[in-house]
Write a protein that holds these residues in place. Sequence first.
Motif, PDB file in Angstrom:
ATOM      1  N   ASP A  65      66.871  30.273  32.734  1.00  0.00           N
ATOM      2  CA  ASP A  65      65.808  30.983  33.173  1.00  0.00           C
ATOM      3  C   ASP A  65      65.841  32.216  33.071  1.00  0.00           C
ATOM      4  O   ASP A  65      64.789  32.887  32.654  1.00  0.00           O
ATOM      5  CB  ASP A  65      65.748  30.265  34.811  1.00  0.00           C
ATOM      6  CG  ASP A  65      65.226  29.115  35.121  1.00  0.00           C
ATOM      7  OD1 ASP A  65      64.284  28.728  34.294  1.00  0.00           O
ATOM      8  OD2 ASP A  65      65.697  28.323  35.834  1.00  0.00           O
ATOM      9  N   PHE A  66      66.991  33.014  33.347  1.00  0.00           N
ATOM     10  CA  PHE A  66      66.885  34.355  33.150  1.00  0.00           C
ATOM     11  C   PHE A  66      66.742  34.818  31.843  1.00  0.00           C
ATOM     12  O   PHE A  66      66.053  35.817  31.450  1.00  0.00           O
ATOM     13  CB  PHE A  66      68.246  34.826  33.710  1.00  0.00           C
ATOM     14  CG  PHE A  66      68.145  35.091  35.121  1.00  0.00           C
ATOM     15  CD1 PHE A  66      67.439  35.999  35.774  1.00  0.00           C
ATOM     16  CD2 PHE A  66      69.266  34.454  36.054  1.00  0.00           C
ATOM     17  CE1 PHE A  66      67.398  36.158  37.239  1.00  0.00           C
ATOM     18  CE2 PHE A  66      69.544  34.664  37.096  1.00  0.00           C
ATOM     19  CZ  PHE A  66      68.414  35.383  37.998  1.00  0.00           C
ATOM     20  N   ILE A  67      67.128  34.009  30.846  1.00  0.00           N
ATOM     21  CA  ILE A  67      67.112  34.276  29.425  1.00  0.00           C
ATOM     22  C   ILE A  67      65.383  34.183  29.186  1.00  0.00           C
ATOM     23  O   ILE A  67      64.869  35.230  28.489  1.00  0.00           O
ATOM     24  CB  ILE A  67      67.684  33.516  28.522  1.00  0.00           C
ATOM     25  CG1 ILE A  67      69.252  33.877  28.584  1.00  0.00           C
ATOM     26  CG2 ILE A  67      67.476  33.426  26.959  1.00  0.00           C
ATOM     27  CD1 ILE A  67      70.241  32.877  27.992  1.00  0.00           C
ATOM     28  N   GLY A  68      64.934  32.918  29.338  1.00  0.00           N
ATOM     29  CA  GLY A  68      63.399  32.963  29.455  1.00  0.00           C
ATOM     30  C   GLY A  68      62.537  34.110  30.010  1.00  0.00           C
ATOM     31  O   GLY A  68      61.821  34.471  29.555  1.00  0.00           O
ATOM     32  N   ILE A  69      62.933  34.500  31.293  1.00  0.00           N
ATOM     33  CA  ILE A  69      62.273  35.689  31.973  1.00  0.00           C
ATOM     34  C   ILE A  69      62.340  36.980  30.969  1.00  0.00           C
ATOM     35  O   ILE A  69      61.448  37.686  30.923  1.00  0.00           O
ATOM     36  CB  ILE A  69      62.985  35.769  33.330  1.00  0.00           C
ATOM     37  CG1 ILE A  69      62.249  34.657  34.282  1.00  0.00           C
ATOM     38  CG2 ILE A  69      62.500  37.238  33.799  1.00  0.00           C
ATOM     39  CD1 ILE A  69      63.382  34.726  35.592  1.00  0.00           C
ATOM     40  N   ASP A  70      63.688  36.972  30.199  1.00  0.00           N
ATOM     41  CA  ASP A  70      63.537  38.379  29.547  1.00  0.00           C
ATOM     42  C   ASP A  70      62.590  38.362  28.260  1.00  0.00           C
ATOM     43  O   ASP A  70      62.048  39.294  27.858  1.00  0.00           O
ATOM     44  CB  ASP A  70      65.092  38.388  29.066  1.00  0.00           C
ATOM     45  CG  ASP A  70      66.126  38.844  29.999  1.00  0.00           C
ATOM     46  OD1 ASP A  70      65.886  39.538  30.858  1.00  0.00           O
ATOM     47  OD2 ASP A  70      67.261  38.614  29.781  1.00  0.00           O
ATOM     48  N   VAL A  71      62.661  36.972  27.767  1.00  0.00           N
ATOM     49  CA  VAL A  71      61.624  36.988  26.699  1.00  0.00           C
ATOM     50  C   VAL A  71      60.085  37.340  27.160  1.00  0.00           C
ATOM     51  O   VAL A  71      59.237  37.730  26.458  1.00  0.00           O
ATOM     52  CB  VAL A  71      61.600  35.462  26.023  1.00  0.00           C
ATOM     53  CG1 VAL A  71      60.686  35.261  24.827  1.00  0.00           C
ATOM     54  CG2 VAL A  71      63.337  35.249  25.399  1.00  0.00           C
ATOM     55  N   THR A  72      59.864  36.593  28.429  1.00  0.00           N
ATOM     56  CA  THR A  72      58.301  36.752  29.033  1.00  0.00           C
ATOM     57  C   THR A  72      58.097  38.340  29.128  1.00  0.00           C
ATOM     58  O   THR A  72      56.835  38.743  28.784  1.00  0.00           O
ATOM     59  CB  THR A  72      58.019  36.081  30.362  1.00  0.00           C
ATOM     60  OG1 THR A  72      58.912  36.614  31.138  1.00  0.00           O
ATOM     61  CG2 THR A  72      58.395  34.515  30.090  1.00  0.00           C
ATOM     62  N   ARG A  73      58.954  38.966  29.512  1.00  0.00           N
ATOM     63  CA  ARG A  73      59.055  40.521  29.689  1.00  0.00           C
ATOM     64  C   ARG A  73      58.682  41.193  28.405  1.00  0.00           C
ATOM     65  O   ARG A  73      58.122  42.284  28.270  1.00  0.00           O
ATOM     66  CB  ARG A  73      59.937  41.147  30.612  1.00  0.00           C
ATOM     67  CG  ARG A  73      59.958  40.449  32.040  1.00  0.00           C
ATOM     68  CD  ARG A  73      61.364  40.866  32.769  1.00  0.00           C
ATOM     69  NE  ARG A  73      61.039  40.544  34.354  1.00  0.00           N
ATOM     70  CZ  ARG A  73      62.050  40.532  35.189  1.00  0.00           C
ATOM     71  NH1 ARG A  73      63.262  40.974  34.888  1.00  0.00           N
ATOM     72  NH2 ARG A  73      61.791  40.169  36.393  1.00  0.00           N
ATOM     73  N   LEU A  74      59.481  40.787  27.384  1.00  0.00           N
ATOM     74  CA  LEU A  74      59.407  41.321  25.740  1.00  0.00           C
ATOM     75  C   LEU A  74      58.060  41.109  25.543  1.00  0.00           C
ATOM     76  O   LEU A  74      57.067  42.026  24.771  1.00  0.00           O
ATOM     77  CB  LEU A  74      60.184  40.532  25.047  1.00  0.00           C
ATOM     78  CG  LEU A  74      61.785  41.240  25.177  1.00  0.00           C
ATOM     79  CD1 LEU A  74      62.714  40.513  24.072  1.00  0.00           C
ATOM     80  CD2 LEU A  74      61.845  42.621  24.813  1.00  0.00           C
ATOM     81  N   ASN A  75      57.426  39.944  25.829  1.00  0.00           N
ATOM     82  CA  ASN A  75      55.969  39.620  25.355  1.00  0.00           C
ATOM     83  C   ASN A  75      54.783  40.692  26.191  1.00  0.00           C
ATOM     84  O   ASN A  75      54.023  41.056  25.779  1.00  0.00           O
ATOM     85  CB  ASN A  75      55.736  38.117  25.572  1.00  0.00           C
ATOM     86  CG  ASN A  75      56.202  37.376  24.652  1.00  0.00           C
ATOM     87  OD1 ASN A  75      56.431  37.740  23.434  1.00  0.00           O
ATOM     88  ND2 ASN A  75      56.257  36.042  25.011  1.00  0.00           N
ATOM     89  N   ALA A  76      55.313  40.988  27.503  1.00  0.00           N
ATOM     90  CA  ALA A  76      54.564  41.456  28.487  1.00  0.00           C
ATOM     91  C   ALA A  76      54.546  43.314  27.813  1.00  0.00           C
ATOM     92  O   ALA A  76      53.414  43.782  27.613  1.00  0.00           O
ATOM     93  CB  ALA A  76      55.386  41.848  29.682  1.00  0.00           C
ATOM     94  N   LYS A  77      55.697  43.591  27.350  1.00  0.00           N
ATOM     95  CA  LYS A  77      55.759  44.917  26.791  1.00  0.00           C
ATOM     96  C   LYS A  77      54.961  45.053  25.467  1.00  0.00           C
ATOM     97  O   LYS A  77      54.335  46.127  25.258  1.00  0.00           O
ATOM     98  CB  LYS A  77      57.162  45.346  26.524  1.00  0.00           C
ATOM     99  CG  LYS A  77      58.051  45.587  27.798  1.00  0.00           C
ATOM    100  CD  LYS A  77      59.640  46.028  27.511  1.00  0.00           C
ATOM    101  CE  LYS A  77      60.386  46.200  28.785  1.00  0.00           C
ATOM    102  NZ  LYS A  77      61.846  46.436  28.322  1.00  0.00           N
ATOM    103  N   LEU A  78      54.872  43.896  24.722  1.00  0.00           N
ATOM    104  CA  LEU A  78      54.159  43.999  23.405  1.00  0.00           C
ATOM    105  C   LEU A  78      52.564  44.188  23.663  1.00  0.00           C
ATOM    106  O   LEU A  78      51.812  44.940  23.111  1.00  0.00           O
ATOM    107  CB  LEU A  78      54.376  42.889  22.599  1.00  0.00           C
ATOM    108  CG  LEU A  78      55.640  42.813  21.921  1.00  0.00           C
ATOM    109  CD1 LEU A  78      56.010  41.467  21.221  1.00  0.00           C
ATOM    110  CD2 LEU A  78      55.545  44.034  20.705  1.00  0.00           C
ATOM    111  N   LEU A  79      52.119  43.380  24.844  1.00  0.00           N
ATOM    112  CA  LEU A  79      50.899  43.425  25.170  1.00  0.00           C
ATOM    113  C   LEU A  79      50.312  44.794  25.953  1.00  0.00           C
ATOM    114  O   LEU A  79      49.350  45.357  25.585  1.00  0.00           O
ATOM    115  CB  LEU A  79      50.537  42.206  26.202  1.00  0.00           C
ATOM    116  CG  LEU A  79      49.175  42.018  26.499  1.00  0.00           C
ATOM    117  CD1 LEU A  79      48.089  41.878  25.537  1.00  0.00           C
ATOM    118  CD2 LEU A  79      49.058  41.002  27.556  1.00  0.00           C
TER     119      LEU A  79
END
Length: 231
Positions: A65-79
Amino acid sequence: MLIVMSLGGSILAGDLDPLRFKKYADALLEMSKEHHLLIVTGGGVYARKYIEAARGVGADEVTCDFIGIDVTRLNAKLLIAALGSAAYPEVPQNYNEAAMAMESKKIVVMGGVLPGQTTDAVSAALSEYLKADLLIIPTSVDGIYTADPNVDKTAKKYPVMTATELVNLSAGMSLKAGSKSPIDPIACKLIERGGIRTIVMDGRRLDDLVELVKEEAKGPQKESCGTIIVP
């Protein structure tokens, strides 16, 4: 209106195409001229790939779950980068930070928050917490169906359904990290509990997304391009 949007990783960052991020940014910028926006980005295929790799090396589900959260936050930074100065520059890490960021009047973009919660659940919780006027869930399908329309060609789309009907439909869905479902059970329960007006739609149709917001601003619509979930 205050609008919370759960922007699925599969439609935003499926292939990490910079042009796709820019197109979504342009649509959000158009909406932000009249409305306050908080966007929760999903992890998509890359989150699932990392999660599968983590399971392969023996990681437990919370770690996944924490790994998935990290990826969502990377996508947020790109947006955020694509939105430029119109976006709040930091990715909120929790609900309180999101609420404080909204005071900036800029577009706030964040990812996941807690293990066991999909970005849909985070979006539903934020909608309740912030007393949002509307929750939009753009996905890779054009609404909620009686079954997976990609598998079952006889599946019927719900133009309108109640939150209780949604909860009943979601019963039995997987809660594993990276699971792929229209809306997960926790999000469904939060939508029901908060009495949140929600619309699930095809997020690949950006013109429809912008038009939906324009129509909803005139008052709650009885029909849309997706599925309307009413309290």
